[in-house]
Design a protein around this motif. Structure first.
Motif, PDB file in Angstrom:
ATOM      1  N   PHE A   6       0.859  -1.178   0.000  1.00  0.00           N
ATOM      2  CA  PHE A   6       0.000   0.000   0.000  1.00  0.00           C
ATOM      3  C   PHE A   6       0.896   1.229   0.000  1.00  0.00           C
ATOM      4  CE2 PHE A   6      -1.855  -3.431   2.487  1.00  0.00           C
ATOM      5  CZ  PHE A   6      -3.024  -3.651   1.801  1.00  0.00           C
ATOM      6  N   ALA A   7       0.988   1.883  -1.150  1.00  0.00           N
ATOM      7  CA  ALA A   7       1.836   3.072  -1.284  1.00  0.00           C
ATOM      8  C   ALA A   7       3.248   2.774  -0.792  1.00  0.00           C
ATOM      9  CB  ALA A   7       1.222   4.249  -0.528  1.00  0.00           C
ATOM     10  N   ALA A   8       3.825   1.728  -1.310  1.00  0.00           N
ATOM     11  CA  ALA A   8       5.189   1.298  -0.977  1.00  0.00           C
ATOM     12  C   ALA A   8       5.320   0.837   0.474  1.00  0.00           C
ATOM     13  CB  ALA A   8       6.200   2.399  -1.250  1.00  0.00           C
ATOM     14  N   LEU A   9       4.211   0.612   1.130  1.00  0.00           N
ATOM     15  CA  LEU A   9       4.248   0.102   2.492  1.00  0.00           C
ATOM     16  C   LEU A   9       3.571  -1.249   2.533  1.00  0.00           C
ATOM     17  CD1 LEU A   9       3.229   3.286   4.564  1.00  0.00           C
ATOM     18  CD2 LEU A   9       5.523   2.324   4.298  1.00  0.00           C
ATOM     19  N   SER A  10       4.169  -2.137   3.299  1.00  0.00           N
ATOM     20  CA  SER A  10       3.496  -3.412   3.508  1.00  0.00           C
ATOM     21  C   SER A  10       2.341  -3.209   4.487  1.00  0.00           C
ATOM     22  CB  SER A  10       4.483  -4.439   4.050  1.00  0.00           C
ATOM     23  OG  SER A  10       4.917  -4.059   5.337  1.00  0.00           O
ATOM     24  N   TYR A  11       1.558  -4.245   4.597  1.00  0.00           N
ATOM     25  CA  TYR A  11       0.401  -4.149   5.489  1.00  0.00           C
ATOM     26  C   TYR A  11       0.846  -3.874   6.924  1.00  0.00           C
ATOM     27  CZ  TYR A  11      -3.885  -5.561   7.871  1.00  0.00           C
ATOM     28  OH  TYR A  11      -4.987  -5.596   8.668  1.00  0.00           O
ATOM     29  N   GLU A  12       1.885  -4.557   7.343  1.00  0.00           N
ATOM     30  CA  GLU A  12       2.375  -4.373   8.710  1.00  0.00           C
ATOM     31  C   GLU A  12       2.936  -2.966   8.902  1.00  0.00           C
ATOM     32  OE1 GLU A  12       5.322  -7.192   9.729  1.00  0.00           O
ATOM     33  OE2 GLU A  12       5.419  -6.622  11.845  1.00  0.00           O
ATOM     34  N   GLU A  13       3.677  -2.488   7.919  1.00  0.00           N
ATOM     35  CA  GLU A  13       4.240  -1.138   8.014  1.00  0.00           C
ATOM     36  C   GLU A  13       3.134  -0.084   8.014  1.00  0.00           C
ATOM     37  OE1 GLU A  13       8.483  -1.975   5.690  1.00  0.00           O
ATOM     38  OE2 GLU A  13       6.728  -1.188   4.629  1.00  0.00           O
ATOM     39  N   ALA A  14       2.085  -0.326   7.243  1.00  0.00           N
ATOM     40  CA  ALA A  14       0.967   0.621   7.212  1.00  0.00           C
ATOM     41  C   ALA A  14       0.280   0.682   8.574  1.00  0.00           C
ATOM     42  CB  ALA A  14      -0.025   0.222   6.122  1.00  0.00           C
ATOM     43  N   ILE A  15       0.150  -0.451   9.210  1.00  0.00           N
ATOM     44  CA  ILE A  15      -0.482  -0.461  10.533  1.00  0.00           C
ATOM     45  C   ILE A  15       0.382   0.293  11.547  1.00  0.00           C
ATOM     46  CG2 ILE A  15      -1.100  -1.955  12.468  1.00  0.00           C
ATOM     47  CD1 ILE A  15      -2.087  -4.005  10.481  1.00  0.00           C
ATOM     48  N   ASN A  16       1.668  -0.032  11.535  1.00  0.00           N
ATOM     49  CA  ASN A  16       2.555   0.611  12.517  1.00  0.00           C
ATOM     50  C   ASN A  16       2.668   2.119  12.295  1.00  0.00           C
ATOM     51  OD1 ASN A  16       3.148  -1.762  13.922  1.00  0.00           O
ATOM     52  ND2 ASN A  16       4.738  -2.316  12.453  1.00  0.00           N
ATOM     53  N   GLN A  17       2.562   2.534  11.045  1.00  0.00           N
ATOM     54  CA  GLN A  17       2.733   3.953  10.753  1.00  0.00           C
ATOM     55  C   GLN A  17       1.472   4.758  11.037  1.00  0.00           C
ATOM     56  OE1 GLN A  17       4.985   4.668   7.298  1.00  0.00           O
ATOM     57  NE2 GLN A  17       4.224   6.745   6.960  1.00  0.00           N
ATOM     58  N   TYR A  18       0.319   4.147  10.831  1.00  0.00           N
ATOM     59  CA  TYR A  18      -0.927   4.917  10.937  1.00  0.00           C
ATOM     60  C   TYR A  18      -1.859   4.405  12.039  1.00  0.00           C
ATOM     61  CZ  TYR A  18       0.603   6.724   6.474  1.00  0.00           C
ATOM     62  OH  TYR A  18       1.347   7.315   5.493  1.00  0.00           O
ATOM     63  N   ALA A  65      -5.157  -6.714  14.198  1.00  0.00           N
ATOM     64  CA  ALA A  65      -5.143  -6.193  12.828  1.00  0.00           C
ATOM     65  C   ALA A  65      -4.123  -6.940  11.973  1.00  0.00           C
ATOM     66  CB  ALA A  65      -4.835  -4.699  12.833  1.00  0.00           C
ATOM     67  N   LEU A  66      -2.984  -7.262  12.570  1.00  0.00           N
ATOM     68  CA  LEU A  66      -1.959  -7.977  11.808  1.00  0.00           C
ATOM     69  C   LEU A  66      -2.359  -9.423  11.529  1.00  0.00           C
ATOM     70  CD1 LEU A  66       1.300  -6.675  13.536  1.00  0.00           C
ATOM     71  CD2 LEU A  66       0.490  -6.170  11.235  1.00  0.00           C
ATOM     72  N   SER A  67      -3.183  -9.973  12.372  1.00  0.00           N
ATOM     73  CA  SER A  67      -3.583 -11.378  12.161  1.00  0.00           C
ATOM     74  C   SER A  67      -4.412 -11.544  10.894  1.00  0.00           C
ATOM     75  CB  SER A  67      -4.368 -11.874  13.371  1.00  0.00           C
ATOM     76  OG  SER A  67      -5.587 -11.155  13.469  1.00  0.00           O
ATOM     77  N   LEU A  68      -4.961 -10.450  10.398  1.00  0.00           N
ATOM     78  CA  LEU A  68      -5.739 -10.556   9.155  1.00  0.00           C
ATOM     79  C   LEU A  68      -4.852 -10.944   7.983  1.00  0.00           C
ATOM     80  CD1 LEU A  68      -7.854  -7.286   9.471  1.00  0.00           C
ATOM     81  CD2 LEU A  68      -8.644  -9.623   9.845  1.00  0.00           C
ATOM     82  N   ASN A  69      -3.601 -10.631   8.122  1.00  0.00           N
ATOM     83  CA  ASN A  69      -2.712 -10.806   6.982  1.00  0.00           C
ATOM     84  C   ASN A  69      -2.313 -12.250   6.736  1.00  0.00           C
ATOM     85  OD1 ASN A  69      -1.274  -9.877   4.845  1.00  0.00           O
ATOM     86  ND2 ASN A  69       0.570  -9.460   6.019  1.00  0.00           N
ATOM     87  N   SER A  70      -2.434 -13.099   7.760  1.00  0.00           N
ATOM     88  CA  SER A  70      -1.897 -14.449   7.598  1.00  0.00           C
ATOM     89  C   SER A  70      -2.954 -15.533   7.660  1.00  0.00           C
ATOM     90  CB  SER A  70      -0.847 -14.707   8.685  1.00  0.00           C
ATOM     91  OG  SER A  70      -1.443 -14.519   9.953  1.00  0.00           O
ATOM     92  N   GLU A  71      -3.849 -15.466   8.612  1.00  0.00           N
ATOM     93  CA  GLU A  71      -4.731 -16.603   8.838  1.00  0.00           C
ATOM     94  C   GLU A  71      -5.708 -16.883   7.698  1.00  0.00           C
ATOM     95  OE1 GLU A  71      -6.570 -15.930  12.534  1.00  0.00           O
ATOM     96  OE2 GLU A  71      -4.736 -16.189  13.693  1.00  0.00           O
ATOM     97  N   PRO A  72      -6.483 -15.909   7.271  1.00  0.00           N
ATOM     98  CA  PRO A  72      -7.494 -16.257   6.267  1.00  0.00           C
ATOM     99  C   PRO A  72      -6.889 -16.639   4.931  1.00  0.00           C
ATOM    100  CG  PRO A  72      -7.866 -14.082   7.220  1.00  0.00           C
ATOM    101  CD  PRO A  72      -6.502 -14.513   7.565  1.00  0.00           C
ATOM    102  N   LYS A  73      -5.685 -16.165   4.689  1.00  0.00           N
ATOM    103  CA  LYS A  73      -5.102 -16.390   3.389  1.00  0.00           C
ATOM    104  C   LYS A  73      -4.863 -17.873   3.144  1.00  0.00           C
ATOM    105  CE  LYS A  73      -1.358 -14.770   0.483  1.00  0.00           C
ATOM    106  NZ  LYS A  73      -0.140 -13.972   0.464  1.00  0.00           N
TER     107      LYS A  73
END
Lengths: 162, 262
Positions: free
Chosen positions: A6-18, B22-30
């Motif tokens: 997402f805009a050069a951010l991974s999902y984890e990075e997006a969460i931590n940043q915002y 929130a991070l758990s969404l990224n791994s489990e359902p996939k």
């Protein structure tokens, strides 16, 4: 972890940043942790599920704020149809009473003033950007800001701030 | 100029459980989705592969299904096989000034018989060159002249007195007990018949060749048809060697049958 970008951010990075921005929007709007957490989770769930294309990280941030506000509104509409058993069941958010920190006073304002003041002072958005995020006219945003400041002054009891 | 201090909001503490959920969404359902979902590309590829497999299977089955029993009817029209036969058989005749026509007519028969009585001892191999050893045997000149004098046309006066055998009719002769493997292996089968000189005396002195068509009707039965050839008119009741050849003139089967002319 995730392969979505997402805009050069991974999902984890997006969460931590915002995460702080989204959490603040939810807490300022709902004023309790339980509801704010629901909206927080729903916001990032929509980000993961929809995976929209963002031009920049600013676009991503604005999108997250808009979705968080929508989630809060949806929750508020839903809560209006429910009759709470006791008001004390909800753990309300509270800030320390500090002369230097007027966050607590912000919570006393109405929702329409609170969200405008929050975006303007906390998230440092311009009036035009706030109008775009909230889907309102710029003049409306300016009026809300002016009235919000006056109300905040009355609540805080201090001098007016620019 | 924003002088308002919102430090408590800006430094808001976010519980770790919020972020972890929130991070758990990224791994489990996939991983669960990967079990039940099949990519569209591979699904379409599977359809195409199944279609190709069905086509290949149908082609393979079609090649395994046995063909019909009827062989293609070929009119030799003096084909390569027949040309070889006529040339070899008529080489001697041409030397003697005899016509090269393969058909057998009574007028020619008189001349041929006279010549053959002289040439039979000199050149006994008047059979088709395709199979010299299997060709009709040379006639016995000692016995032939008597019959020729009585039957100059080479036809018996009363053919019906001969033993029973397949009848030569306009549709042809039905020959039985032809091995199926002998004829089905060849896509095109030709046939010619030659009177058997060691059989019943027929008045013939030369191994005249009669081209014919072959119609395989199955169960070891073959109909040798003379349709399109006038030679059937010259046939007499006699023992005949039926030679079945392929396109190259190689004899693939032969049978000696007594046929009755009615």
């Amino acid at each position: 972890m995730g392969d979505k970008i997402f805009a050069a951010l991974s999902y984890e990075e997006a969460i931590n940043q915002y995460k702080r921005t989204v959490a603040s929007v939810c807490l300022m709007r709902l004023k309790n942790h339980a509801d704010a957490e629901d909206c927080f989770q729903n916001t990032f769930f929509k980000l993961y599920r929809n995976s929209p294309d963002f031009e920049s990280q600013e676009h991503l941030k604005a999108w997250l704020i808009r979705v968080a506000i929508n989630e809060c509104n949806r929750l508020l509409r839903k809560s209006k149809r429910l009759l709470p058993l006791t008001y004390s069941d909800k753990e309300t958010i509270s800030f320390p009473y500090d002369k230097c920190d007027i966050s607590w006073a912000l919570l006393m304002l109405d929702l329409k003033y609170r969200q405008v003041l929050f975006l303007y002072y906390v998230e440092d958005y311009e009036v035009s950007q706030i109008a775009q995020i909230l889907d309102k006219n710029e003049n409306t945003v300016k009026s809300l800001l002016r009235r919000g400041r006056e109300k905040l002054k009355n609540i805080y009891g201090g001098e007016s701030y620019e | 100029m924003r002088k308002v201090n919102f430090d408590s909001i800006e430094n808001l503490e976010i519980p770790d459980s919020w972020v972890e959920k929130a991070l758990s969404l990224n791994s489990e359902p996939k991983q669960k989705k990967s079990i039940f979902t099949f990519p569209v590309f591979y699904r379409n590829l599977a359809y195409v592969a199944c279609f190709i497999a069905v086509c290949a299977l149908s082609v393979a089955l079609y090649s395994l299904i046995p063909r019909g029993d009827i062989l293609p009817i070929k009119h030799p029209d003096v084909s390569a096989t027949q040309n070889n036969i006529t040339e070899t058989t008529n080489n001697d005749e041409t030397q003697n000034g005899v016509s090269q026509k393969p058909t057998y007519t009574p007028s020619e028969n008189v001349k041929e018989t006279e010549d053959d009585t002289q040439n039979s001892t000199q050149d006994p191999t008047t059979a088709p060159t395709t199979k010299p050893t299997q060709a009709p045997k040379p006639t016995e000149p000692e016995t032939q002249p008597d019959d020729d004098s009585t039957k100059p046309n080479g036809q018996p006066s009363n053919p019906s007195v001969f033993p029973d055998g397949p009848d030569i009719t306009e549709s042809g002769v039905s020959i039985g007990f032809v091995p199926e493997s002998a004829l089905c292996g060849s896509s095109t089968v030709y046939c010619y018949i030659v009177p058997d000189r060691e059989g019943v005396m027929s008045g013939e002195t030369d191994p005249t060749i009669y081209p014919a068509n072959v119609i395989y009707v199955g169960d070891g039965n073959v109909i040798v048809s003379f349709e399109g050839y006038k030679s059937v008119d010259a046939l007499v009741s006699d023992y005949y060697n039926f030679y079945f050849t392929n396109v190259n003139g190689e004899i693939i089967f032969e049978e000696t049958v007594y046929v009755t002319v009615k």
